[in-house]
Design a protein around this motif. Structure first.
Motif, PDB file in Angstrom:
ATOM      1  N   ILE A   7       3.180   8.336   1.928  1.00  0.00           N
ATOM      2  CA  ILE A   7       3.904   7.228   1.774  1.00  0.00           C
ATOM      3  C   ILE A   7       3.966   6.243   3.091  1.00  0.00           C
ATOM      4  CG2 ILE A   7       6.267   7.916   2.062  1.00  0.00           C
ATOM      5  CD1 ILE A   7       5.155   5.501  -0.536  1.00  0.00           C
ATOM      6  N   VAL A   8       4.105   7.082   4.213  1.00  0.00           N
ATOM      7  CA  VAL A   8       3.976   6.372   5.499  1.00  0.00           C
ATOM      8  C   VAL A   8       2.718   5.895   5.754  1.00  0.00           C
ATOM      9  CG1 VAL A   8       4.040   6.941   7.908  1.00  0.00           C
ATOM     10  CG2 VAL A   8       5.754   7.907   6.547  1.00  0.00           C
ATOM     11  N   ARG A   9       1.406   6.328   5.313  1.00  0.00           N
ATOM     12  CA  ARG A   9       0.315   5.867   5.728  1.00  0.00           C
ATOM     13  C   ARG A   9       0.187   4.615   4.754  1.00  0.00           C
ATOM     14  NH1 ARG A   9      -1.271  10.928   5.544  1.00  0.00           N
ATOM     15  NH2 ARG A   9      -2.083  10.947   3.252  1.00  0.00           N
ATOM     16  N   ASP A  10       0.821   4.606   3.755  1.00  0.00           N
ATOM     17  CA  ASP A  10       0.678   3.399   2.477  1.00  0.00           C
ATOM     18  C   ASP A  10       1.666   2.031   3.575  1.00  0.00           C
ATOM     19  OD1 ASP A  10      -0.599   4.149   0.388  1.00  0.00           O
ATOM     20  OD2 ASP A  10       1.047   5.060  -0.322  1.00  0.00           O
ATOM     21  N   ILE A  11       2.438   2.528   4.259  1.00  0.00           N
ATOM     22  CA  ILE A  11       3.095   1.360   4.781  1.00  0.00           C
ATOM     23  C   ILE A  11       2.345   0.699   6.059  1.00  0.00           C
ATOM     24  CG2 ILE A  11       5.253   0.722   6.162  1.00  0.00           C
ATOM     25  CD1 ILE A  11       5.335   1.016   2.926  1.00  0.00           C
ATOM     26  N   PHE A  12       1.917   1.695   6.953  1.00  0.00           N
ATOM     27  CA  PHE A  12       1.401   1.230   8.128  1.00  0.00           C
ATOM     28  C   PHE A  12      -0.166   0.763   7.904  1.00  0.00           C
ATOM     29  CE2 PHE A  12      -1.625   4.515   9.631  1.00  0.00           C
ATOM     30  CZ  PHE A  12      -1.115   5.686   9.282  1.00  0.00           C
ATOM     31  N   THR A  13      -0.912   1.143   6.498  1.00  0.00           N
ATOM     32  CA  THR A  13      -1.771   0.624   6.066  1.00  0.00           C
ATOM     33  C   THR A  13      -1.903  -1.057   5.711  1.00  0.00           C
ATOM     34  OG1 THR A  13      -2.397   2.610   5.071  1.00  0.00           O
ATOM     35  CG2 THR A  13      -3.608   0.646   4.308  1.00  0.00           C
ATOM     36  N   MET A  14      -0.607  -1.466   5.526  1.00  0.00           N
ATOM     37  CA  MET A  14      -0.301  -2.972   5.190  1.00  0.00           C
ATOM     38  C   MET A  14      -0.203  -3.831   6.713  1.00  0.00           C
ATOM     39  SD  MET A  14      -0.568  -2.867   2.189  1.00  0.00           S
ATOM     40  CE  MET A  14      -0.208  -4.761   1.735  1.00  0.00           C
ATOM     41  N   GLY A  15      -0.211  -2.930   7.624  1.00  0.00           N
ATOM     42  CA  GLY A  15       0.064  -3.579   9.098  1.00  0.00           C
ATOM     43  C   GLY A  15       1.638  -3.669   9.453  1.00  0.00           C
ATOM     44  N   ALA A  16       2.261  -2.759   8.933  1.00  0.00           N
ATOM     45  CA  ALA A  16       3.836  -2.774   9.285  1.00  0.00           C
ATOM     46  C   ALA A  16       4.128  -1.415   9.949  1.00  0.00           C
ATOM     47  CB  ALA A  16       4.453  -2.776   7.761  1.00  0.00           C
ATOM     48  N   ILE A  38      10.648  20.172 -10.172  1.00  0.00           N
ATOM     49  CA  ILE A  38      11.314  19.304  -9.389  1.00  0.00           C
ATOM     50  C   ILE A  38      10.765  18.067  -9.017  1.00  0.00           C
ATOM     51  CG2 ILE A  38      12.360  21.456  -8.230  1.00  0.00           C
ATOM     52  CD1 ILE A  38      10.562  20.503  -5.940  1.00  0.00           C
ATOM     53  N   LEU A  39      11.717  17.133  -8.821  1.00  0.00           N
ATOM     54  CA  LEU A  39      11.377  15.939  -8.224  1.00  0.00           C
ATOM     55  C   LEU A  39      11.422  15.543  -7.028  1.00  0.00           C
ATOM     56  CD1 LEU A  39      12.292  13.354 -11.204  1.00  0.00           C
ATOM     57  CD2 LEU A  39      10.332  14.700 -10.954  1.00  0.00           C
ATOM     58  N   VAL A  40      10.267  15.377  -6.332  1.00  0.00           N
ATOM     59  CA  VAL A  40      10.460  14.737  -4.680  1.00  0.00           C
ATOM     60  C   VAL A  40       9.678  13.608  -4.882  1.00  0.00           C
ATOM     61  CG1 VAL A  40       9.423  15.286  -2.495  1.00  0.00           C
ATOM     62  CG2 VAL A  40      10.039  17.168  -3.882  1.00  0.00           C
ATOM     63  N   ASN A  41      10.585  12.370  -4.754  1.00  0.00           N
ATOM     64  CA  ASN A  41      10.041  11.243  -4.420  1.00  0.00           C
ATOM     65  C   ASN A  41      10.337  10.478  -3.167  1.00  0.00           C
ATOM     66  OD1 ASN A  41      10.821   9.452  -7.836  1.00  0.00           O
ATOM     67  ND2 ASN A  41       9.727  11.398  -7.194  1.00  0.00           N
ATOM     68  N   VAL A  42       9.310   9.754  -2.656  1.00  0.00           N
ATOM     69  CA  VAL A  42       9.384   9.391  -1.195  1.00  0.00           C
ATOM     70  C   VAL A  42       9.474   7.966  -1.214  1.00  0.00           C
ATOM     71  CG1 VAL A  42       8.676  11.709  -0.238  1.00  0.00           C
ATOM     72  CG2 VAL A  42       7.148   9.950  -0.897  1.00  0.00           C
ATOM     73  N   MET A  43      10.132   7.266  -0.233  1.00  0.00           N
ATOM     74  CA  MET A  43       9.966   5.692  -0.137  1.00  0.00           C
ATOM     75  C   MET A  43       9.899   5.583   1.467  1.00  0.00           C
ATOM     76  SD  MET A  43      12.722   2.854  -1.132  1.00  0.00           S
ATOM     77  CE  MET A  43      12.628   1.355  -0.689  1.00  0.00           C
ATOM     78  N   CYS A  44       9.086   4.724   1.728  1.00  0.00           N
ATOM     79  CA  CYS A  44       8.947   4.132   3.376  1.00  0.00           C
ATOM     80  C   CYS A  44       8.980   2.709   3.247  1.00  0.00           C
ATOM     81  CB  CYS A  44       7.778   4.811   3.796  1.00  0.00           C
ATOM     82  SG  CYS A  44       7.517   4.339   5.581  1.00  0.00           S
ATOM     83  N   ASP A  74      -5.743   3.947   3.395  1.00  0.00           N
ATOM     84  CA  ASP A  74      -5.435   5.466   3.478  1.00  0.00           C
ATOM     85  C   ASP A  74      -6.198   6.252   2.537  1.00  0.00           C
ATOM     86  OD1 ASP A  74      -3.405   4.706   1.391  1.00  0.00           O
ATOM     87  OD2 ASP A  74      -2.780   6.772   1.866  1.00  0.00           O
ATOM     88  N   LEU A  75      -6.311   7.421   3.040  1.00  0.00           N
ATOM     89  CA  LEU A  75      -6.999   8.416   2.107  1.00  0.00           C
ATOM     90  C   LEU A  75      -6.054   9.128   1.581  1.00  0.00           C
ATOM     91  CD1 LEU A  75      -9.424   7.508   3.950  1.00  0.00           C
ATOM     92  CD2 LEU A  75     -10.577   9.873   3.351  1.00  0.00           C
ATOM     93  N   GLY A  76      -5.899   8.930   0.140  1.00  0.00           N
ATOM     94  CA  GLY A  76      -4.558   9.882  -0.335  1.00  0.00           C
ATOM     95  C   GLY A  76      -5.298  10.582  -1.665  1.00  0.00           C
TER      96      GLY A  76
END
Lengths: 232, 727
Positions: B106-115, B171-177, B261-263
């Protein structure tokens, strides 16, 4: 006063230190990349917190071999002011610029929270703005802050007033209950014999603006600035 | 081939479609790519048609769904990128690495946008807190989040945790960045410009995570699940940290045209998605991919090794790009180039091993699954809580709730996360929303994650509306104006009509609430197949709300700030114990109807609260949610270390007034002189305002119902989770 904030791969508090020096202290500051070999232009070096090289080996054990560390050691031997915060403290230990070593916290996990610290020696370059016995509220954030050292060196540290900060209760009482990580003698911060090198686990940069909940970290910054300007 | 497609998780019909699209039989590598890209996890084939009804636009939305993350404009040249994702199955199989790599993704998804990523939040769902399995998974997940997130220097500032037996096996492990950037740094995951270089950055590729998307994420669990451990990737946060810094430096120097990113599905996904988004083709020379071990082309294409990025670079910038990566000690290798047309052609030592249209990989099939209202609903909804015998000692009941697994303090969790690094966290975890200041401005962001799945189980449409409303309410209680949200929709097997009905109703509820509250959905994630041994989890949509606080001085937390303030309740309390935490903890029942939600009143209560905060009248605010107003009041007392003495005049039974989870309510404090204005603000919006009493003393006293020492409540709340997890 010109600060240099040393950046190792994996440092993650370098921007926080930079921010406080630049925006709060309003002093000059540069990042110093770990491959630089000349640090003579700075009046104080900051080794910031983080996970240098991922801390995949013992914390700080790889960073001490970065090219910049030889320059830092020379700088310290020449009396230059060096402060190592958290991972920076661990690197100073690994580099032999301060005595002792860090074990894992006795609770075996990372702890991030405000702690109370008693200023044990208020006549150092790093604490001259405090009163002896003053209690500072500053956060810790680490997994390996359980300071340990051999008995002889511990005695030396005690006798020479080189234990600068100890974990304590809000009223200043130093006890086992107020020790968050198992550190020997509740040690949170120590100096070298010349008092120009200071290592501490708490993060003064996280307690330097009222909006963040405490400005007690300013005591450290103000002390070193006063010292530099000859008033300390 | 026929046996292989089944093994890879494709249906016969899908296989026939592939043959039709290609005009020939696919080879093994191609089939492997289609199996991943057309998996539920990557293609959203069951959900896409339903998700189309979500509102995604607003004047300030810079990027809606379809990219790595959603992006909104917060003024002053700044933008915020955010997204939520799931890492459920990997975490159930290997909790530490599953959770850790969830953060990484999820962190890669965010800096992939330039943030620059500035905070993470983690909504977690575990099974019965008394079971050893739950304790093992809980410990592993928390340690994985801490181990990875702390190392990155991104504060983990929130999330939520619920325990329910329905999550025992799954179980659920959801992650937000969430990340922040200047508007002009926005970059997309697309390939453009024929002849431009395709550069692979970061870690070497190995056999970890082979087939994660199709094997783990798109199937139910059964007795063979533990054998899937090798499908879980292993995280390397140090390399991720270097990737963040290198990519942000590359973007700042404007050296990249596209970044991805490569996920899930690794190189297959990154290449086909960037090519398809840019409307171009791509040639990849697979032997150039740096490997950790000897691998076949098929494995290289689908490996989910972590901490890798794909960048599109103009040839003239190539040297500088490789220089920046070298400075950060990162591998960067040109593995191919952008080509004309839309073919994705992959070569292995000069031999062509893949030749397919990129768009056919990136846009898989779309299914309209049959949906049918499940039978259990009639039974659970017909339950009438008024038939119950209630306990007589209400103080003890409140203490029981306070120390229960779902309502007790989460301090022991968030103190293991570095929640302060980056110096932005100005309201800590444990309040309604985390508040992050934006340096160099007077603004702050309020962020909250919410999703009470028991409500959704009892009524998917209403329950999901409540999730949206509550998340917005949490942002409001923290002083923020809700702007947009992301979501993670965790459901069972969509091929079962009952599950698909739950999903459809939940999304309809989300869309209606979002439209009414004018909140665009800018990103999201769907996680199906959350079942084990044929039993599904509760339908669990989780909302991640982002709001803006124009003036950071107006941030709020829940703590009663001082003695002598008026304590008021905004909103109406009804006899609504259905689906409540009280009903679950005290009577062991998940039944009844969830509380009603009137969106007009919800909006009224929210605007009253925000207006009261802006005018400086409201001095603390807390949303009433699980456990009702009694638990909310207790939390305000404990957070501030201040008691309160309250007189309630109500026709409701004491237990209903105390523990009903009626929506659209806030507990606020204010000075006496602020009351007339707040009354006017409330009245203008038809919102009830009831003054309950005053803060002060060291006890919480409510009529002759509740009389408890604040210190005792605090001790019970704070010690509970540690005790529960010790077993």
């Amino acid at each position: 006063m010109k600060f240099g904030v040393v950046v190792f791969p994996g440092s993650n508090c370098e921007m926080d230190c930079y921010h406080v020096i630049d925006k709060v202290l309003r002093e000059e500051v540069d990042y110093v990349w770990h491959q630089e070999t000349d640090v003579s232009r700075y009046d104080c070096l900051v080794l910031p917190g983080g996970f240098s090289y991922g801390d995949y080996l013992r914390c700080g054990a790889i960073a001490r071999f970065s090219p910049v560390m030889e320059a830092v050691a020379d700088y310290a031997r020449g009396g230059g002011l060096v402060i190592g915060i958290c991972n920076g403290f661990q690197i100073l230990l690994e580099a032999g610029l301060l005595p002792g070593a860090m074990l894992r916290n006795t609770c075996l996990h990372f702890i991030c929270r405000f702690v109370d610290l008693r200023v044990e020696n208020a006549s150092t370059p790093w604490t001259n703005a405090a009163e002896a016995g003053q209690v500072l509220r500053i956060p810790i954030a680490h997994n390996e802050g359980n300071y340990t050292v051999d008995a002889g060196t511990l005695r030396e540290l005690q006798e020479q007033g080189r234990i600068i900060l100890r974990y304590c209760a809000p009223d200043g009482t130093v006890s086992e209950e107020s020790n968050p990580n198992g550190a020997m003698d509740n040690i949170a911060g120590i100096c070298n014999e010349g008092f120009n090198v200071f290592g501490l686990m708490p993060h003064p940069e996280r307690a330097s603006e009222a909006v963040l909940g405490s400005t007690d970290g300013m005591v450290i910054w103000e002390s070193v600035m006063a010292h530099y300007r000859g008033r300390g | 081939m026929a046996e292989l497609y089944e093994e890879l998780g494709l249906t016969e019909g899908e296989y026939r479609d592939i043959v039709r699209l290609l005009g020939r039989e696919p080879n093994k590598v191609e089939l492997g790519m289609y199996s991943l890209m057309w998996s539920e996890h990557c293609s959203y084939k069951s959900s896409r048609a339903v998700l189309a009804q979500l509102p995604t636009r607003a004047s300030y939305v810079l990027q809606g769904p379809g990219e790595n993350a959603g992006v909104i404009d917060i003024g002053g040249g700044l933008a915020v990128a955010f997204k939520m994702e799931s890492h459920n199955h990997p975490s159930a199989v290997e909790p530490y690495q599953g959770a850790a790599t969830g953060i990484g993704g999820i962190v890669r998804d965010i800096f992939t946008m330039g943030a620059r990523p500035i905070a993470c939040l983690d909504p977690l769902r575990f099974g019965d807190p008394a079971s050893p399995r739950t304790r093992y998974l809980f410990g592993g997940v928390i340690a994985g989040i801490a181990g990875y997130g702390n190392c990155l220097g991104i504060p983990t500032v929130g999330g939520d945790i619920y325990f329910d037996p329905c999550y025992e096996e799954n179980i659920l492990v959801n992650v937000m960045c969430i990340g922040i950037m200047s508007k002009e740094s926005l970059i997309r995951g697309q390939a453009t410009g024929v002849g431009n270089a395709v550069v692979l950055l970061g870690n070497r590729t190995g056999r970890d995570g082979i087939g994660g998307a199709s094997i783990l994420a798109s199937q139910e669990f059964d007795e063979k699940s533990q054998e899937k451990r090798p499908s879980v990737q292993v995280g390397d946060p140090f390399t991720e940290k270097l990737l963040i810094e290198a990519c942000l430096e590359l973007l700042e120097k404007k050296l990249l045209l596209g970044l991805q990113d490569l996920g899930a599905a690794g190189i297959s996904c990154a290449c086909s998605e960037t090519a398809a988004r840019g409307g171009v083709g791509m040639r990849i020379d697979l032997e150039k991919v740096p490997l950790r071990e000897e691998m076949e082309p098929f494995e290289i294409m689908i490996s989910e090794s972590q901490e890798r990025m794909l960048a599109i670079v103009e040839p003239r910038n190539l040297e500088e790009v490789l220089g920046v990566c070298g400075k950060w000690g990162l591998s960067a290798v040109v593995i191919g180039e952008v080509t004309e047309g839309d073919a994705l052609k992959i070569y292995w030592h000069g031999e062509k091993v893949v030749d397919v249209p990129a768009s056919t990989l990136a846009s898989g099939p779309v299914y309209d699954r049959p949906a049918e209202r499940p039978d259990y609903l009639d039974e659970v909804q017909s339950f009438d809580p008024s038939t119950l015998r209630h306990p007589e000692d209400l103080s003890q009941t409140l203490l029981r709730l306070a120390g229960g697994p779902n309502l007790c303090s989460r301090r022991m969790v968030w103190e293991r996360y570095d929640h302060m690094v980056q110096l932005n966290t100005v309201v800590y975890p444990g309040s309604d929303a985390a508040v992050l200041r934006i340096k160099g401005t007077s603004k702050a962001l309020a962020v909250s994650c919410d999703g009470n799945s028991r409500y959704v189980y009892l009524d998917p449409y209403l329950g999901t509306q409540i999730a949206v409303a509550e998340s917005a309410r949490n942002v409001v209680a923290s002083g923020g104006v809700p702007m947009a949200f992301t979501n993670c929709l965790n459901f069972g097997n969509p091929e079962k009509p009952g599950i698909f009905w739950q999903f459809r109703e939940a999304v309809r509820g989300m869309a209606d609430a979002a439209r009414y509250l004018e909140l665009p959905v800018v990103s999201g994630n769907v996680s199906f197949y959350n079942e084990s041994f044929g039993a599904a989890i509760y339908p669990t949509p989780v909302i991640g709300m982002v709001g803006l606080i124009g003036n950071a001085a107006h941030r709020m937390d829940i703590a009663f700030p001082q003695e002598g303030l008026a304590v008021a309740l905004l909103g109406e309390t009804l006899d609504e114990l259905g689906g409540s935490e009280y009903l679950w903890l005290v009577h062991g029942m998940a039944a009844g109807r969830p509380p009603r939600l009137d969106l007009r009143l919800e909006k009224g209560a929210q605007t009253t609260c925000i207006e009261g905060i802006r005018r400086g009248i409201i001095l603390s605010a807390h949303d009433c949610s699980e456990g009702g107003v009694a638990v909310a009041l207790m939390e305000c007392c404990c957070a501030g270390g201040v008691g309160a003495r309250l007189e309630v005049d109500t026709e409701l039974k004491p237990v209903s007034w105390l523990f009903s989870e009626s929506q659209s309510r806030f507990v606020v404090t204010l000075r006496e002189e602020g009351l007339p204005t707040l009354r006017e603000l409330a009245k203008a919006r038809n919102v009830q305002l009831e003054v309950l009493g005053r803060t002060g003393g060291d006890r919480l006293v409510i009529n002759d119902w509740i009389d408890l020492e604040v210190a005792e409540m605090d001790r019970v709340r704070e010690e509970a989770l540690e005790r529960i997890m010790r077993g």
